[in-house]
Motif scaffolding. Structure first.
Motif, PDB file in Angstrom:
ATOM      1  N   SER A  71      51.646  43.888  35.109  1.00  0.00           N
ATOM      2  CA  SER A  71      50.385  44.632  35.204  1.00  0.00           C
ATOM      3  C   SER A  71      49.449  44.143  34.107  1.00  0.00           C
ATOM      4  O   SER A  71      49.430  44.683  33.012  1.00  0.00           O
ATOM      5  N   ASP A  76      36.072  44.637  33.840  1.00  0.00           N
ATOM      6  CA  ASP A  76      36.682  43.691  34.766  1.00  0.00           C
ATOM      7  C   ASP A  76      36.904  44.387  36.111  1.00  0.00           C
ATOM      8  O   ASP A  76      37.028  45.599  36.173  1.00  0.00           O
ATOM      9  N   HIS A  77      36.953  43.586  37.176  1.00  0.00           N
ATOM     10  CA  HIS A  77      37.064  44.157  38.501  1.00  0.00           C
ATOM     11  C   HIS A  77      38.430  43.870  39.081  1.00  0.00           C
ATOM     12  O   HIS A  77      38.703  42.766  39.504  1.00  0.00           O
ATOM     13  N   ARG A  78      39.279  44.879  39.075  1.00  0.00           N
ATOM     14  CA  ARG A  78      40.631  44.724  39.616  1.00  0.00           C
ATOM     15  C   ARG A  78      40.616  44.228  41.051  1.00  0.00           C
ATOM     16  O   ARG A  78      41.484  43.496  41.474  1.00  0.00           O
ATOM     17  N   GLU A  79      39.592  44.669  41.799  1.00  0.00           N
ATOM     18  CA  GLU A  79      39.583  44.322  43.221  1.00  0.00           C
ATOM     19  C   GLU A  79      39.068  42.909  43.467  1.00  0.00           C
ATOM     20  O   GLU A  79      39.145  42.407  44.570  1.00  0.00           O
ATOM     21  N   ALA A  80      38.570  42.239  42.408  1.00  0.00           N
ATOM     22  CA  ALA A  80      38.089  40.864  42.582  1.00  0.00           C
ATOM     23  C   ALA A  80      39.252  40.016  43.100  1.00  0.00           C
ATOM     24  O   ALA A  80      40.346  40.066  42.550  1.00  0.00           O
ATOM     25  N   PRO A  81      39.023  39.256  44.189  1.00  0.00           N
ATOM     26  CA  PRO A  81      40.154  38.633  44.890  1.00  0.00           C
ATOM     27  C   PRO A  81      41.007  37.690  44.047  1.00  0.00           C
ATOM     28  O   PRO A  81      42.183  37.553  44.303  1.00  0.00           O
ATOM     29  N   TYR A  85      41.350  37.885  40.660  1.00  0.00           N
ATOM     30  CA  TYR A  85      41.557  38.411  39.312  1.00  0.00           C
ATOM     31  C   TYR A  85      42.998  38.179  38.838  1.00  0.00           C
ATOM     32  O   TYR A  85      43.961  38.535  39.529  1.00  0.00           O
ATOM     33  N   TYR A 113      34.513  31.965  49.880  1.00  0.00           N
ATOM     34  CA  TYR A 113      34.224  32.874  48.775  1.00  0.00           C
ATOM     35  C   TYR A 113      33.927  32.094  47.482  1.00  0.00           C
ATOM     36  O   TYR A 113      32.929  32.337  46.807  1.00  0.00           O
ATOM     37  N   GLY A 149      38.089  38.104  36.599  1.00  0.00           N
ATOM     38  CA  GLY A 149      37.698  39.392  37.211  1.00  0.00           C
ATOM     39  C   GLY A 149      36.229  39.704  37.136  1.00  0.00           C
ATOM     40  O   GLY A 149      35.837  40.870  37.204  1.00  0.00           O
TER      41      GLY A 149
END
Ligand code: ASP
Length: 332
Positions: free
Chosen positions: A14, A21-26, A28, A45, A330
């Motif tokens: 983890s 930062d963006h956890r959902e960024a593909p 990351y 992308y 991210g």
């Protein structure tokens, strides 16, 4: 009682996430090790982000997307473009770089193992670019690292960021990839850039021609891998039969440093010279690419031909590498 897990190890599964930062960024936290990890959607992308990077560079030059982030550039082999474009990419995004290219002056010269060097650098950096002479070295580094590892070339294996920028160049210059005939010429045995590019192109409907001296053929296992995916591939020792149908002529350097017997290098090195005369029979709308450095495969006279795309190719590389750094950290 649960076994003690040191805090560092806990983060393996983890990754810690600094604010913003963006956890959902593909991408990351992901490693970039081989082109085989990408789908066509991923490429779309990445290239979308690269275009945004280009627009920002043209508008403001440098901006703060990666402010406070640090890249470790770990180069065990010579590099001009890969190391300096990653450095420029990081600095244009407001981050900073630990450059380690003189491994003779680092602890590597004292016999430090790659995993230990990686574990060290990730204490100081948020992302590591590694170039190393051994195939599989980037993958090995990624197995030990908690931070993203980017493969900047692993021996004769792969050079995924080069292939991404090569594909971006093709798309930007010719407006499409499907339907093209790509002719790879030169040292296809040891050239990692063509290994990665051929694999990446297998995601598209392309025809691949391999033109090389007899001793520098594209590796048979790679040809089989692509054949299994239905890619049309043909091998030649001469450019003439395929020049007229070629949309992308991808020229490579004979990789002197990989030869066990320098006599073989001497025999192979002057095999091809692409000059304005060579291109007389080529299409008007085609491009000549080269990952560079060139050492005699393309004449200087070709540089002013609009089809010579190899200098533009380097600039596309900056935007792609900016995109990759922002993505794995991210921010995109
Ligand atoms: N710069 C490219 C690489 O690192 C191509 C070359 O060296 O010939 O693979």
């Amino acid at each position: 009682m649960a076994a003690f897990v040191p805090p560092n190890e806990r983060r393996v599964h983890s990754p810690h996430l600094p604010l913003g930062d963006h956890r959902e960024a593909p991408f990351y936290g992901k490693d970039i090790i081989s082109v085989s990890q990408f789908t066509r959607d991923d490429l779309e992308y990445i290239f979308g982000v690269a275009k945004e990077m280009r627009a920002m560079v043209e508008r403001v030059g440098t901006f703060d997307l990666l402010k406070g982030k640090i890249l470790a550039n770990l180069f065990y082999e010579p590099s001009t473009r890969t190391s300096s474009s990653f450095l420029s990419a990081m600095e244009r995004l407001g981050g900073s770089v630990i450059p380690i290219s003189e491994v003779t002056y680092s602890s590597v010269a004292k016999g430090e193992s790659l995993p230990d060097t990686i574990r060290t650098l990730e204490c100081y950096a948020d992302v590591i670019v590694i170039r190393h002479p051994e195939v599989g070295s980037a993958k090995l580094a990624a197995e030990y690292a908690r931070k993203p590892i980017i493969n900047g070339g692993d021996g004769i294996g792969e050079h995924p960021t080069q292939a991404l920028l090569d594909l971006f160049t093709i798309e930007e210059e010719l407006g499409r990839v499907d339907g093209l005939t790509v002719t790879m010429l030169g040292d296809l045995k040891y050239g990692r850039t063509v290994h990665s590019l051929a694999r990446l192109l297998s995601l598209f409907v392309v025809r691949l021609n391999y033109v090389s001296p007899d001793i520098l053929h594209m590796p048979a296992d790679l040809i089989e891998e692509l054949a299994a995916k239905g890619v049309s591939q043909k091998e030649y020792t001469n450019l003439d039969p395929v020049l007229a149908e070629t949309d992308v002529l991808y020229v490579t350097r004979v990789q002197k440093e990989r030869f066990e017997d320098l006599n073989d290098y001497e025999k192979a090195k002057g095999a091809f010279l692409i000059s304005p005369e060579t291109l007389q029979e080529a299409k008007e709308e085609m491009i000549v690419m080269h990952p560079l450095p060139r050492v005699g495969e393309i004449s200087l006279e070709l540089d002013s031909d609009p089809r010579a795309a190899y200098f533009r190719q380097m600039e596309y590389g900056l935007y792609v590498r900016m995109a990759l750094l922002a993505m794995v950290l991210g921010k995109a």
